[in-house]
Design a protein around this motif. Structure first.
Motif, PDB file in Angstrom:
ATOM      1  N   GLN A   1       1.057 103.434 -93.757  1.00 49.04           N
ATOM      2  CA  GLN A   1       0.270 103.618 -92.593  1.00 49.04           C
ATOM      3  C   GLN A   1      -0.915 104.246 -93.297  1.00 49.04           C
ATOM      4  OE1 GLN A   1       0.104 103.020 -89.538  1.00 49.04           O
ATOM      5  NE2 GLN A   1       2.090 102.888 -88.659  1.00 49.04           N
ATOM      6  N   VAL A   2      -2.166 103.673 -92.638  1.00 44.66           N
ATOM      7  CA  VAL A   2      -3.550 103.903 -93.031  1.00 44.66           C
ATOM      8  C   VAL A   2      -4.207 104.421 -91.687  1.00 44.66           C
ATOM      9  CG1 VAL A   2      -5.686 103.464 -93.695  1.00 44.66           C
ATOM     10  CG2 VAL A   2      -3.678 102.763 -94.853  1.00 44.66           C
ATOM     11  N   GLN A   3      -4.758 105.553 -91.554  1.00 39.79           N
ATOM     12  CA  GLN A   3      -5.416 105.886 -90.275  1.00 39.79           C
ATOM     13  C   GLN A   3      -6.946 106.041 -90.593  1.00 39.79           C
ATOM     14  OE1 GLN A   3      -2.801 108.263 -91.610  1.00 39.79           O
ATOM     15  NE2 GLN A   3      -1.685 106.857 -90.506  1.00 39.79           N
ATOM     16  N   LEU A   4      -7.600 105.406 -89.496  1.00 41.84           N
ATOM     17  CA  LEU A   4      -9.035 105.133 -89.736  1.00 41.84           C
ATOM     18  C   LEU A   4      -9.715 105.772 -88.551  1.00 41.84           C
ATOM     19  CD1 LEU A   4      -8.930 101.288 -90.944  1.00 41.84           C
ATOM     20  CD2 LEU A   4      -9.201 103.337 -92.458  1.00 41.84           C
ATOM     21  N   VAL A   5     -10.989 106.498 -88.993  1.00 42.34           N
ATOM     22  CA  VAL A   5     -11.767 107.268 -88.010  1.00 42.34           C
ATOM     23  C   VAL A   5     -13.102 106.905 -88.230  1.00 42.34           C
ATOM     24  CG1 VAL A   5     -12.216 109.489 -86.682  1.00 42.34           C
ATOM     25  CG2 VAL A   5      -9.708 109.022 -87.661  1.00 42.34           C
ATOM     26  N   GLU A   6     -13.835 106.287 -87.242  1.00 44.55           N
ATOM     27  CA  GLU A   6     -15.085 106.073 -87.436  1.00 44.55           C
ATOM     28  C   GLU A   6     -16.092 107.022 -86.803  1.00 44.55           C
ATOM     29  OE1 GLU A   6     -13.118 102.075 -86.387  1.00 44.55           O
ATOM     30  OE2 GLU A   6     -13.056 104.162 -85.880  1.00 44.55           O
ATOM     31  N   SER A   7     -17.071 107.207 -87.198  1.00 48.38           N
ATOM     32  CA  SER A   7     -18.249 108.163 -86.701  1.00 48.38           C
ATOM     33  C   SER A   7     -19.707 107.805 -87.092  1.00 48.38           C
ATOM     34  CB  SER A   7     -17.926 109.426 -87.123  1.00 48.38           C
ATOM     35  OG  SER A   7     -18.206 109.346 -88.783  1.00 48.38           O
ATOM     36  N   ARG A  27      -1.974 106.147 -96.759  1.00 50.47           N
ATOM     37  CA  ARG A  27      -1.892 105.486 -97.881  1.00 50.47           C
ATOM     38  C   ARG A  27      -3.016 105.314 -98.859  1.00 50.47           C
ATOM     39  NH1 ARG A  27       2.470 100.579 -97.022  1.00 50.47           N
ATOM     40  NH2 ARG A  27       4.293 101.888 -96.403  1.00 50.47           N
ATOM     41  N   ALA A  28      -2.710 105.134-100.097  1.00 51.26           N
ATOM     42  CA  ALA A  28      -3.895 105.104-101.209  1.00 51.26           C
ATOM     43  C   ALA A  28      -4.981 104.261-100.556  1.00 51.26           C
ATOM     44  CB  ALA A  28      -3.437 104.619-102.638  1.00 51.26           C
ATOM     45  N   PHE A  29      -5.966 104.940-100.387  1.00 53.31           N
ATOM     46  CA  PHE A  29      -7.129 104.229 -99.669  1.00 53.31           C
ATOM     47  C   PHE A  29      -7.743 103.018-100.723  1.00 53.31           C
ATOM     48  CE2 PHE A  29     -10.904 103.561 -97.178  1.00 53.31           C
ATOM     49  CZ  PHE A  29     -12.103 103.579 -98.209  1.00 53.31           C
ATOM     50  N   SER A  30      -7.557 103.220-102.056  1.00 53.34           N
ATOM     51  CA  SER A  30      -8.224 102.163-103.178  1.00 53.34           C
ATOM     52  C   SER A  30      -7.434 101.257-103.019  1.00 53.34           C
ATOM     53  CB  SER A  30      -8.260 103.066-104.473  1.00 53.34           C
ATOM     54  OG  SER A  30      -7.015 103.429-104.635  1.00 53.34           O
ATOM     55  N   ASN A  31      -6.153 100.971-102.451  1.00 51.68           N
ATOM     56  CA  ASN A  31      -5.410  99.725-102.468  1.00 51.68           C
ATOM     57  C   ASN A  31      -5.920  98.878-101.553  1.00 51.68           C
ATOM     58  OD1 ASN A  31      -3.753 100.624-104.544  1.00 51.68           O
ATOM     59  ND2 ASN A  31      -2.200 101.464-103.046  1.00 51.68           N
ATOM     60  N   ALA A  92     -23.054  97.271 -79.865  1.00 50.88           N
ATOM     61  CA  ALA A  92     -21.590  97.121 -79.964  1.00 50.88           C
ATOM     62  C   ALA A  92     -20.771  98.210 -80.190  1.00 50.88           C
ATOM     63  CB  ALA A  92     -21.301  95.807 -81.112  1.00 50.88           C
ATOM     64  N   VAL A  93     -19.553  97.885 -79.904  1.00 49.95           N
ATOM     65  CA  VAL A  93     -18.620  98.996 -80.574  1.00 49.95           C
ATOM     66  C   VAL A  93     -18.238  98.503 -82.119  1.00 49.95           C
ATOM     67  CG1 VAL A  93     -16.444 100.137 -80.424  1.00 49.95           C
ATOM     68  CG2 VAL A  93     -17.596  99.911 -78.349  1.00 49.95           C
ATOM     69  N   TYR A  94     -18.349  99.415 -83.049  1.00 48.40           N
ATOM     70  CA  TYR A  94     -18.167  99.020 -84.377  1.00 48.40           C
ATOM     71  C   TYR A  94     -16.772  99.658 -84.945  1.00 48.40           C
ATOM     72  CZ  TYR A  94     -22.836  97.204 -84.947  1.00 48.40           C
ATOM     73  OH  TYR A  94     -24.011  96.360 -84.779  1.00 48.40           O
ATOM     74  N   TYR A  95     -16.103  98.745 -85.516  1.00 50.72           N
ATOM     75  CA  TYR A  95     -14.699  99.332 -85.895  1.00 50.72           C
ATOM     76  C   TYR A  95     -14.645  99.147 -87.429  1.00 50.72           C
ATOM     77  CZ  TYR A  95     -13.629  98.527 -81.129  1.00 50.72           C
ATOM     78  OH  TYR A  95     -13.307  98.614 -79.639  1.00 50.72           O
ATOM     79  N   CYS A  96     -14.055  99.765 -88.083  1.00 49.02           N
ATOM     80  CA  CYS A  96     -13.501  99.707 -89.561  1.00 49.02           C
ATOM     81  C   CYS A  96     -12.122  99.262 -89.604  1.00 49.02           C
ATOM     82  CB  CYS A  96     -13.711 100.751 -90.538  1.00 49.02           C
ATOM     83  SG  CYS A  96     -12.870 102.308 -90.016  1.00 49.02           S
ATOM     84  N   GLY A  97     -11.775  98.290 -90.441  1.00 47.01           N
ATOM     85  CA  GLY A  97     -10.566  97.590 -90.643  1.00 47.01           C
ATOM     86  C   GLY A  97     -10.136  97.766 -92.148  1.00 47.01           C
ATOM     87  N   GLY A 115      -9.781 101.487 -86.629  1.00 50.71           N
ATOM     88  CA  GLY A 115     -10.093 102.592 -86.202  1.00 50.71           C
ATOM     89  C   GLY A 115     -10.316 102.531 -84.727  1.00 50.71           C
ATOM     90  N   GLN A 116     -10.489 103.503 -84.117  1.00 52.54           N
ATOM     91  CA  GLN A 116     -10.814 103.496 -82.493  1.00 52.54           C
ATOM     92  C   GLN A 116     -12.032 102.993 -82.230  1.00 52.54           C
ATOM     93  OE1 GLN A 116     -11.371 106.018 -84.391  1.00 52.54           O
ATOM     94  NE2 GLN A 116     -13.284 106.878 -83.672  1.00 52.54           N
TER      95      GLN A 116
END
Length: 124
Positions: A1-7, A27-31, A92-97, A115-116
């Motif tokens: 699992q990877v959790q993403l939080v935008e700001s 999990r390892a972000f660099s993957n 817009a609402v911007y999301y990271c994936g 992310g949310q």
């Protein structure tokens, strides 16, 4: 699992700049290859920018090319979107994936984690 939080979203005048951040944990972000998408009211989520897991390759939607810059810092588990020369149509609402396989990077269905979102509003 990877959790993403935008700001970093907010209200800005046309022609202005804004920087978004996406913090990753788990999990390892660099993957993971990372991307920014956006969704305006009444519209589908659309691709904005993509960056490879090493940061060595980037790809942009034509609508933002030359104005937006995606970057990442694997040591900090962060991905960024610098937005210059903003236009009202960037609202817009911007999301990271995040996804771990390089295919169809402009399709939201290619991404495993989201992310949310953070709201960006550009006034004319």
């Amino acid at each position: 699992q990877v959790q993403l939080v935008e700001s970093g979203g907010g209200l800005v005048q046309a022609g202005g700049s804004l920087s978004l951040s996406c913090a990753a944990s788990g999990r390892a972000f660099s993957n993971y290859h990372m991307a920014w998408f956006r969704q305006a009211p009444g519209k589908e989520r659309e691709f904005v920018a993509h960056i490879s897991k090493t940061g060595g390759s980037t790809y942009y939607a034509d609508s933002v090319k030359g104005r937006f810059t995606i970057s990442r810092d694997n040591a900090k588990n962060m991905v960024y979107l610098r937005m210059n020369s903003l236009k009202p149509e960037d609202t817009a609402v911007y999301y990271c994936g995040a996804h771990d396989s390089w295919n169809n990077v402009a399709l939201m269905t290619s991404y495993d984690y989201w992310g949310q979102g953070t709201q960006v509003t550009v006034s004319s």
